[in-house]
Design a protein around this motif. Sequence first.
Motif, short mmCIF file in Angstrom:
data_model
loop_
_atom_site.label_atom_id
_atom_site.label_comp_id
_atom_site.label_asym_id
_atom_site.label_seq_id
_atom_site.Cartn_x
_atom_site.Cartn_y
_atom_site.Cartn_z
N THR A 375 41.87 40.34 35.23
CA THR A 375 40.51 40.56 34.74
C THR A 375 39.54 39.59 35.38
N MET A 376 39.94 38.33 35.49
CA MET A 376 39.06 37.34 36.10
C MET A 376 38.86 37.64 37.59
N LEU A 377 39.92 38.03 38.28
CA LEU A 377 39.81 38.32 39.70
C LEU A 377 39.24 39.70 39.99
N ARG A 378 39.08 40.51 38.91
CA ARG A 378 38.54 41.87 39.03
C ARG A 378 39.39 42.76 39.92
N HIS A 379 40.71 42.65 39.73
CA HIS A 379 41.62 43.53 40.45
C HIS A 379 41.66 44.89 39.78
N ARG A 380 41.70 45.94 40.58
CA ARG A 380 41.82 47.28 40.03
C ARG A 380 43.26 47.58 39.61
N SER A 381 44.21 46.99 40.30
CA SER A 381 45.61 47.25 40.04
C SER A 381 46.32 45.95 39.67
N LEU A 382 47.20 46.04 38.69
CA LEU A 382 47.97 44.86 38.28
C LEU A 382 48.95 44.44 39.37
N ASP A 383 49.28 45.37 40.27
CA ASP A 383 50.19 45.02 41.36
C ASP A 383 49.60 43.91 42.23
N MET A 384 48.28 43.94 42.41
CA MET A 384 47.63 42.88 43.21
C MET A 384 47.77 41.54 42.51
N THR A 385 47.60 41.52 41.21
CA THR A 385 47.70 40.26 40.47
C THR A 385 49.13 39.75 40.45
N ALA A 386 50.09 40.66 40.42
CA ALA A 386 51.50 40.25 40.37
C ALA A 386 51.89 39.44 41.59
N HIS A 387 51.09 39.53 42.63
CA HIS A 387 51.33 38.73 43.83
C HIS A 387 51.43 37.24 43.51
#
Length: 409
Positions: A375-387
């Motif tokens: 949410t903070m990074l404004r990622h559309r997909s959780l896959d990006m955050t899982a990085h």
Amino acid sequence: MDTDKRNHWFLDPGPLSQWIDRFAADLAAQRYTPLTIENYTDAARHFAAWLGITGISIDFIDDDVVRRFAAHRCRCPGGRQWSHVSQKYSRRAARFVVFLQSAGVAPPPLKVASPYPLLDAYRTWLRAHRGLSERTIARHLRQLHKLLPELGTATLDYDAAGIRNVVREWRKRTGPGDLRTITSALRSYLRFLAGAGLCRPNLDQAIPPVLQWRLSSLPRYLTTTDVQRVVASCDQLNRGRLRDRAILLLLARLGLRAGDVAGLKLRDIDWTSGMLRLSGKARRQVRLPLPQDVGDALLAYIEQERPRVPQEAVFLMMTAPYRSFAQSSYISTIVALALKRAGISDPPSTGASLLRHSAATTMLRSGATLEAVGTMLRHRSLDMTAHYAKVDIAMLEQIAQPWPGDVAC
């Protein structure tokens, strides 16, 4: 009497005399220093006097006249014996010409017809239908100006074989990173053409992919201690100390992108509710809470250091004319200089994304969930955050299985 003052007496600017005074007033309004204004007006006075000597009318001033002035062997009054005019001096004269054109005294510059008129419609399509930022649109157009000489302008004749051949040729000239940017712009352009009925449909599918293992690398980040050192390094600056500190805190605490910081407007800060409004990719409007230390840094910069000029952008250049950053790369340059001042000699990277990755990594290690980080990074997909889970050593230790040792076949 010094040389400059003597030149004022010998150089007769003729009918442009009053416009030189207005030119000086315009530079003063943009907060140029008196010495810089004098340098500009000296060049303007010389140019105006040269026009009178050569018999060139004001109505015929254009870029070619400026080039002739730059190349002339100066024997103008005032003790000059120059074999040629320096580039800096001629640029100052050219700036005076631009001022005369904007005031309607000199004819406006001739507009050269673009060899690719479809790009104007493409720009409008990107802005209206794709919601891209002006920086992204400009990047797409730069890439297409490289490709179109090889593709040609007969869009109805485009075919899959020709598209692939152009991409293969560019693969030999550039690296994977640049090639991804080029192919992205080309795919977008082909979709625009197909939608307008100007080329065969689905030609974008003919572009071969640039192979890359998605999210295969580890995030590049700094430790919390190093981030603090980077922010504290701003105290070493004599000029721009408060500005750079506010920029670094926005990157390190909120994980903003360089473009977010460069494009931040004064109206985007809601001081009453302590919120920051951002326009993300594809015009996605989001609001983020403004931490106390970041808000304090922003307020200190705006009240104590930001030039008092009618500009909407929060962050401005520190030298006249006080304008917003033309490119987001200026933000990355500020980060790179701060890393150097902090004595971090071998950072994983030197761009603004380094502090964005550091913010995400710190949050995850502090117990924040992937959803909160995304949410903070404004990622559309959780896959990006899982990085970022790859660098959460404490979490990985909990799920790691013991080494089984030697196992009999």
